[in-house]
Design an enzyme around this catalytic site. Structure first.
Site, short mmCIF file in Angstrom:
data_model
loop_
_atom_site.label_atom_id
_atom_site.label_comp_id
_atom_site.label_asym_id
_atom_site.label_seq_id
_atom_site.Cartn_x
_atom_site.Cartn_y
_atom_site.Cartn_z
N ASP A 97 15.51 68.51 89.07
CA ASP A 97 16.35 69.66 88.71
C ASP A 97 15.71 70.58 87.67
O ASP A 97 16.02 71.78 87.62
CB ASP A 97 17.68 69.14 88.11
CG ASP A 97 17.45 68.25 86.90
OD1 ASP A 97 16.57 67.36 86.96
OD2 ASP A 97 18.13 68.45 85.88
N THR A 137 19.63 67.06 81.55
CA THR A 137 18.78 65.88 81.72
C THR A 137 19.56 64.79 82.45
O THR A 137 20.76 64.64 82.25
CB THR A 137 18.28 65.34 80.37
OG1 THR A 137 17.70 64.05 80.58
CG2 THR A 137 19.40 65.22 79.34
N GLY A 138 18.87 64.05 83.28
CA GLY A 138 19.53 62.99 84.05
C GLY A 138 18.79 62.86 85.37
O GLY A 138 17.80 63.57 85.60
N THR A 190 13.45 63.74 79.85
CA THR A 190 13.24 65.20 79.85
C THR A 190 13.33 65.67 78.41
O THR A 190 13.89 64.97 77.58
CB THR A 190 14.34 65.86 80.71
OG1 THR A 190 14.09 65.60 82.08
CG2 THR A 190 14.41 67.37 80.53
N ARG A 227 7.48 65.15 94.48
CA ARG A 227 8.91 65.15 94.17
C ARG A 227 9.19 66.13 93.01
O ARG A 227 8.55 66.09 91.97
CB ARG A 227 9.36 63.75 93.78
CG ARG A 227 10.85 63.63 93.40
CD ARG A 227 11.07 63.79 91.92
NE ARG A 227 12.47 63.58 91.53
CZ ARG A 227 12.95 63.87 90.32
NH1 ARG A 227 12.16 64.37 89.40
NH2 ARG A 227 14.21 63.65 90.04
N GLY A 236 17.57 63.80 88.48
CA GLY A 236 17.59 65.17 88.96
C GLY A 236 18.25 65.38 90.30
O GLY A 236 18.88 66.42 90.55
N1 ASP Z 1 16.01 65.48 85.20
C1 ASP Z 1 14.73 64.86 85.21
C2 ASP Z 1 14.26 64.76 86.63
O1 ASP Z 1 15.01 64.31 87.48
C3 ASP Z 1 14.68 63.52 84.57
C4 ASP Z 1 15.52 63.33 83.33
O2 ASP Z 1 16.10 64.26 82.80
O3 ASP Z 1 15.61 62.21 82.82
O4 ASP Z 1 13.13 65.08 86.91
#
Ligand code: ASP
Length: 295
Positions: free
Chosen positions: A195, A214-215, A164, A192, A217
């Site tokens: 977050d 970020t992570g 992200t 899909r 989601g």
């Molecule tokens: N948060 C993002 C998602 O789940 C992916 C990411 O931040 O790495 O779409």
């Protein structure tokens, strides 16, 4: 007299860096970009314009899983999510599962400025962005590229690669804003949505704090992360640092990991992660910019 700095800015390129891979291009890009963002804020740009511009550049670079570096889904095409929030106006805009926009954050900003809505998704988002003549990808096969740190075989495994980009800012008038954009996960199901475009989850700004997450989601949605940071501060009286740490601890408790960047109304910056690293750069008026990936 307030001792808050004139401005503060933090940008990030996702919490998924893998140890042992070469992120020097990312490091260079983040260092250059934070200088550009600082120049904008110094010249009097608003927080919301600055975070939009930062995310636009991050998207265009193709170095991160957003915009040009976005992930294609299991059906073989790219769906994009983005959000922006202006804390001073308490207004937000977002798009979800939108197709082939050069700069998804522009779609989010257009929703904020030109509709009574907050989130447009799928075909409706595409139609709206076309009506507003936002730049579109001519040929997806040529435009999209693999971001730094993601290898081809990782785009097809069960362990979904993700990333992200985001920015949070406080401008000279003390206004806070946040913007976040993602291609989500490589190999995700069509439709899909994570977050990132959900206001209060992956992105939030009010008069006290602005947050970009970020992570993976799904865990951030379960943890209601960005608004959790704001609520911990407002109702729990927590410091920015404790609020960010507490919200991420909750993500970990749920089984996820990731990171976030946040700025409070005193211009304090927190960049926090419980993954391997967070590609980030930040600057406060009067201090030298910092760029870091793992430490
Ligand atoms: N948060 C993002 C998602 O789940 C992916 C990411 O931040 O790495 O779409």
């Amino acid at each position: 007299m307030s001792d808050r700095p004139d401005y503060a800015l933090a940008i990030h390129g996702g919490a998924g860096p893998k140890p042992g891979r070469d992120y020097s291009a990312v490091e260079h890009h983040l260092s250059t970009l934070i200088g550009e963002g600082e120049a904008m804020l110094k010249a009097g740009a608003s927080a919301v314009d600055t975070v939009e511009q930062m995310v636009r550049e991050l998207e265009l670079s193709g170095l991160y899983v957003a915009g040009r570096g976005a992930a294609s889904n299991a059906q073989g095409y790219v769906e994009l999510d983005a959000a922006i929030m202006d804390g001073a106006r308490m207004q937000a805009g977002a798009i979800a599962a939108a197709r082939d926009l050069i700069n998804p954050v522009e779609g989010a900003r257009a929703v904020l400025e030109h509709t009574p809505h907050i989130l447009l998704a799928g075909e409706g988002a595409d139609l709206f962005c076309a009506e507003h003549k936002l730049a579109r990808v001519d040929d997806p096969a040529i435009w999209y590229r693999l971001p730094v740190g993601v290898e081809v075989d990782e785009t097809k495994t069960d362990e979904l690669a993700h990333g992200t980009v985001g920015a949070v800012a406080m401008d000279q008038q003390g206004r806070l804003a946040a913007a976040t954009s993602t291609g989500g996960l490589f190999g995700k199901r069509a439709g899909r949505v994570g977050d990132t475009p959900l206001i209060g989850i992956g992105n939030w700004a009010d008069q006290d704090v602005c947050v970009s997450c970020t992570g993976l989601g799904e865990y951030f949605i379960l943890g209601g992360v960005a608004r959790d940071v704001a609520a911990r501060m407002r109702y729990g009286g927590q410091s920015l640092k404790d609020a960010c740490q507490g919200a991420l601890d909750e993500v970990a408790r749920l089984g996820g990991d990731g990171g976030l960047t946040a700025i409070n109304s005193r211009g304090e910056i927190v960049t926090e992660f419980n993954s391997n690293g967070l590609k980030t750069a930040y600057v406060t008026a009067g201090s030298a910019p910092v760029t870091r990936i793992f430490s």
